[in-house]
Design a protein around this motif. Structure first.
Motif, PDB file in Angstrom:
ATOM      1  N   LYS A 198       0.813  -1.201   0.000  1.00  0.00           N
ATOM      2  CA  LYS A 198       0.000   0.000   0.000  1.00  0.00           C
ATOM      3  C   LYS A 198       0.854   1.263   0.000  1.00  0.00           C
ATOM      4  N   ALA A 199       2.092   1.137   0.432  1.00  0.00           N
ATOM      5  CA  ALA A 199       2.967   2.304   0.515  1.00  0.00           C
ATOM      6  C   ALA A 199       3.995   2.334  -0.613  1.00  0.00           C
ATOM      7  N   GLU A 200       3.846   1.426  -1.576  1.00  0.00           N
ATOM      8  CA  GLU A 200       4.858   1.302  -2.609  1.00  0.00           C
ATOM      9  C   GLU A 200       4.862   2.499  -3.549  1.00  0.00           C
ATOM     10  N   MET A 201       6.020   2.904  -3.959  1.00  0.00           N
ATOM     11  CA  MET A 201       6.190   4.015  -4.883  1.00  0.00           C
ATOM     12  C   MET A 201       6.596   3.485  -6.249  1.00  0.00           C
ATOM     13  N   ILE A 202       5.987   4.020  -7.279  1.00  0.00           N
ATOM     14  CA  ILE A 202       6.404   3.679  -8.640  1.00  0.00           C
ATOM     15  C   ILE A 202       7.678   4.464  -8.978  1.00  0.00           C
ATOM     16  N   ILE A 203       7.685   5.727  -8.613  1.00  0.00           N
ATOM     17  CA  ILE A 203       8.890   6.550  -8.703  1.00  0.00           C
ATOM     18  C   ILE A 203       9.120   7.141  -7.325  1.00  0.00           C
ATOM     19  N   GLU A 204      10.296   6.984  -6.804  1.00  0.00           N
ATOM     20  CA  GLU A 204      10.638   7.356  -5.438  1.00  0.00           C
ATOM     21  C   GLU A 204      10.203   8.779  -5.085  1.00  0.00           C
ATOM     22  N   ASP A 205       9.327   8.885  -4.075  1.00  0.00           N
ATOM     23  CA  ASP A 205       8.835  10.173  -3.566  1.00  0.00           C
ATOM     24  C   ASP A 205       8.214  11.051  -4.648  1.00  0.00           C
ATOM     25  N   MET A 206       7.775  10.442  -5.740  1.00  0.00           N
ATOM     26  CA  MET A 206       7.184  11.223  -6.819  1.00  0.00           C
ATOM     27  C   MET A 206       5.840  10.661  -7.269  1.00  0.00           C
ATOM     28  N   ILE A 207       5.809   9.390  -7.634  1.00  0.00           N
ATOM     29  CA  ILE A 207       4.585   8.757  -8.125  1.00  0.00           C
ATOM     30  C   ILE A 207       4.235   7.590  -7.204  1.00  0.00           C
ATOM     31  N   PRO A 208       3.246   7.768  -6.333  1.00  0.00           N
ATOM     32  CA  PRO A 208       2.830   6.673  -5.459  1.00  0.00           C
ATOM     33  C   PRO A 208       1.728   5.845  -6.113  1.00  0.00           C
ATOM     34  N   GLN A 209       1.438   4.708  -5.517  1.00  0.00           N
ATOM     35  CA  GLN A 209       0.216   4.016  -5.903  1.00  0.00           C
ATOM     36  C   GLN A 209      -0.952   4.926  -5.565  1.00  0.00           C
ATOM     37  N   GLY A 210      -1.978   4.896  -6.397  1.00  0.00           N
ATOM     38  CA  GLY A 210      -3.092   5.806  -6.219  1.00  0.00           C
ATOM     39  C   GLY A 210      -3.150   6.774  -7.383  1.00  0.00           C
ATOM     40  N   LEU A 211      -3.696   7.955  -7.141  1.00  0.00           N
ATOM     41  CA  LEU A 211      -3.896   8.939  -8.201  1.00  0.00           C
ATOM     42  C   LEU A 211      -2.939  10.106  -8.059  1.00  0.00           C
ATOM     43  N   THR A 212      -2.228  10.409  -9.138  1.00  0.00           N
ATOM     44  CA  THR A 212      -1.342  11.569  -9.200  1.00  0.00           C
ATOM     45  C   THR A 212      -1.848  12.512 -10.282  1.00  0.00           C
ATOM     46  N   LEU A 213      -1.898  13.788  -9.952  1.00  0.00           N
ATOM     47  CA  LEU A 213      -2.279  14.815 -10.920  1.00  0.00           C
ATOM     48  C   LEU A 213      -1.067  15.685 -11.189  1.00  0.00           C
ATOM     49  N   ILE A 214      -0.644  15.754 -12.449  1.00  0.00           N
ATOM     50  CA  ILE A 214       0.447  16.652 -12.819  1.00  0.00           C
ATOM     51  C   ILE A 214      -0.134  17.756 -13.687  1.00  0.00           C
ATOM     52  N   ALA A 215      -0.038  18.982 -13.199  1.00  0.00           N
ATOM     53  CA  ALA A 215      -0.667  20.113 -13.877  1.00  0.00           C
ATOM     54  C   ALA A 215       0.390  21.096 -14.357  1.00  0.00           C
ATOM     55  N   GLY A 216       0.162  21.605 -15.547  1.00  0.00           N
ATOM     56  CA  GLY A 216       1.080  22.581 -16.124  1.00  0.00           C
ATOM     57  C   GLY A 216       0.375  23.397 -17.188  1.00  0.00           C
ATOM     58  N   ALA A 217       0.980  24.481 -17.562  1.00  0.00           N
ATOM     59  CA  ALA A 217       0.418  25.339 -18.603  1.00  0.00           C
ATOM     60  C   ALA A 217       0.593  24.672 -19.964  1.00  0.00           C
ATOM     61  N   PRO A 218      -0.230  25.053 -20.954  1.00  0.00           N
ATOM     62  CA  PRO A 218      -0.050  24.515 -22.305  1.00  0.00           C
ATOM     63  C   PRO A 218       1.359  24.811 -22.828  1.00  0.00           C
ATOM     64  N   LYS A 219       1.898  23.864 -23.569  1.00  0.00           N
ATOM     65  CA  LYS A 219       3.221  24.002 -24.188  1.00  0.00           C
ATOM     66  C   LYS A 219       4.344  24.150 -23.146  1.00  0.00           C
ATOM     67  N   SER A 220       4.143  23.585 -21.965  1.00  0.00           N
ATOM     68  CA  SER A 220       5.168  23.676 -20.934  1.00  0.00           C
ATOM     69  C   SER A 220       6.071  22.443 -20.903  1.00  0.00           C
ATOM     70  N   GLY A 221       5.844  21.495 -21.802  1.00  0.00           N
ATOM     71  CA  GLY A 221       6.695  20.310 -21.851  1.00  0.00           C
ATOM     72  C   GLY A 221       6.167  19.130 -21.054  1.00  0.00           C
ATOM     73  N   LYS A 222       4.877  19.151 -20.734  1.00  0.00           N
ATOM     74  CA  LYS A 222       4.286  18.061 -19.941  1.00  0.00           C
ATOM     75  C   LYS A 222       4.344  16.735 -20.687  1.00  0.00           C
ATOM     76  N   SER A 223       3.995  16.761 -21.967  1.00  0.00           N
ATOM     77  CA  SER A 223       3.932  15.508 -22.724  1.00  0.00           C
ATOM     78  C   SER A 223       5.313  14.894 -22.918  1.00  0.00           C
ATOM     79  N   TRP A 224       6.323  15.732 -23.129  1.00  0.00           N
ATOM     80  CA  TRP A 224       7.689  15.214 -23.224  1.00  0.00           C
ATOM     81  C   TRP A 224       8.084  14.559 -21.905  1.00  0.00           C
ATOM     82  N   MET A 225       7.708  15.201 -20.801  1.00  0.00           N
ATOM     83  CA  MET A 225       8.036  14.641 -19.496  1.00  0.00           C
ATOM     84  C   MET A 225       7.327  13.311 -19.275  1.00  0.00           C
ATOM     85  N   MET A 226       6.056  13.216 -19.679  1.00  0.00           N
ATOM     86  CA  MET A 226       5.298  11.984 -19.456  1.00  0.00           C
ATOM     87  C   MET A 226       5.853  10.827 -20.284  1.00  0.00           C
ATOM     88  N   LEU A 227       6.204  11.091 -21.525  1.00  0.00           N
ATOM     89  CA  LEU A 227       6.765  10.029 -22.356  1.00  0.00           C
ATOM     90  C   LEU A 227       8.099   9.559 -21.793  1.00  0.00           C
TER      91      LEU A 227
END
Length: 360
Positions: free
Chosen positions: A20-49
């Motif tokens: 239940k406490a496992e992290m997919i990415i250390e101290d960044m992406i936990p199990q559960g729901l993560t919302l990453i918000a940014g302005a348009p054209k801020s490089g979000k999609s490059w970061m996600m890929l």
């Protein structure tokens, strides 16, 4: 049927489930729901890929360890050819652990049903990335402002419940408002307060379109807060500097607290409400309720080291605080007596022996 209750004692001594406490990415992406918000054209999609490539291959991401697992990536604003072009630009060959789907289907028309079936076919998937959240939501036509919170809460809660029930991480890309909020950056997330209250983790990506550097900050429930200074080098984000939760907290201490500290040290002691304290100290840039919250938050950072103690008392009409300056006591260590010389010691010894001889 009565509610199923568990005693606090039983819960307290119940062993924690590591999963239940496992992290997919250390101290960044936990199990559960993560919302990453940014302005348009801020490089979000490059970061996600890049994130999907990192987790699916087991390499680190922005200097953090990843859980090597299968990943389902939904780049719903792109076609397959564009995703392929981006992977070529990143210069990293993907592994079979990364699955991509550009098919669009919203929450009201079977997205979670098909995602459940996908997980059954690929049980190794532990992270699902949806770019963007808006593409799987209802278009919102006919939704009044008064009902926006209920709509946001219902949709985001569905995703969180799904992630929790299946023991996976769901990462949703979202947008920021155009107007920044210096008091609380969470208020910049597009939508109602439900968009920030439901997720387990919130990541805010800020970048000026004219610049190559950006800032990624984390505001999570069970993981520490941090802030990264990043550089978008060609098409890949690279870590330049990271600030810890303690460093961030130090930066966020309002200057008015230090001025009030000086005010209390000059007065020695002060009793009154937060509003009266602001008035007495001549401070006008902060509201009383905010001052009370900041004093509580930074008491051990600002006031305690300055020798100021605080007590609070609730009356019938108001809450009073007493701030008292207690300077450190002066060094009262005993003054050492001058050491005797050798001759003085011999003389004293002879006198003691002589007195002893008289008694015998």
């Amino acid at each position: 049927m009565a509610f199923k209750l568990i005693s606090a004692e039983e819960l307290f001594y119940q062993p924690l489930d590591p999963a239940k406490a496992e992290m997919i990415i250390e101290d960044m992406i936990p199990q559960g729901l993560t919302l990453i918000a940014g302005a348009p054209k801020s490089g979000k999609s490059w970061m996600m890929l890049d994130m999907c490539l990192a987790v699916s291959s087991g390499r680190s991401f922005l200097g953090r360890k990843t859980l090597h697992c299968e990943v389902a990536y939904f780049p719903l604003e792109d076609q397959e050819e564009r995703v392929k072009s981006r992977m070529l630009d990143l210069g990293e060959a993907p592994t079979p652990n990364l699955h991509i789907c550009t098919e669009r289907k919203d929450l009201e028309h079977g997205f979670l049903k098909e995602l459940r079936e996908t997980l059954q076919e690929h049980p190794g998937i532990r992270m699902v990335v949806i770019d963007t959240l808006q593409k799987i939501r209802d278009d919102g036509s006919g939704t009044s402002t008064a009902n926006q919170y209920s709509k946001d809460d219902a949709e985001v809660s569905k995703l969180k419940s799904f992630a929790d029930n299946h023991g996976i991480a769901i990462v949703c890309v979202h947008h920021l408002r155009k107007m920044p909020d210096k008091r609380d950056p969470v208020n910049e997330i597009l939508g109602s307060a439900a968009m920030s209250s439901v997720p387990d983790q919130i990541l805010l990506l800020k970048k000026d379109r004219r610049q190559t550097h950006g800032e990624l900050s984390a505001i999570g429930r069970d993981s520490p807060q941090w802030r990264m200074i990043l550089e978008l080098e060609n098409v890949r984000w690279k870590l330049i500097k990271e600030e810890t939760e303690q460093e961030i907290a130090q930066e966020e201490i309002p200057e008015v607290l230090y001025r009030i500290t000086d005010f209390i040290r000059e007065r020695g002691e002060w009793t009154g409400t937060a509003s009266q304290l602001l008035e007495a100290a001549g401070e006008k840039e902060m509201q009383p309720n905010m001052l009370s919250a900041k004093i509580s938050k930074f008491y051990y950072t600002v006031f305690y080291p300055a020798g100021i103690t605080m007590t609070q008392k609730r009356t019938a009409s108001e809450r009073l605080m007493t701030l008292t300056y207690q300077p450190e006591p002066e060094n009262n260590a005993p003054v050492e007596e001058p050491q005797e010389t050798w001759d003085e010691s011999v003389t004293k010894a002879k006198q003691i022996l002589a007195k002893g001889g008289e008694r015998t």
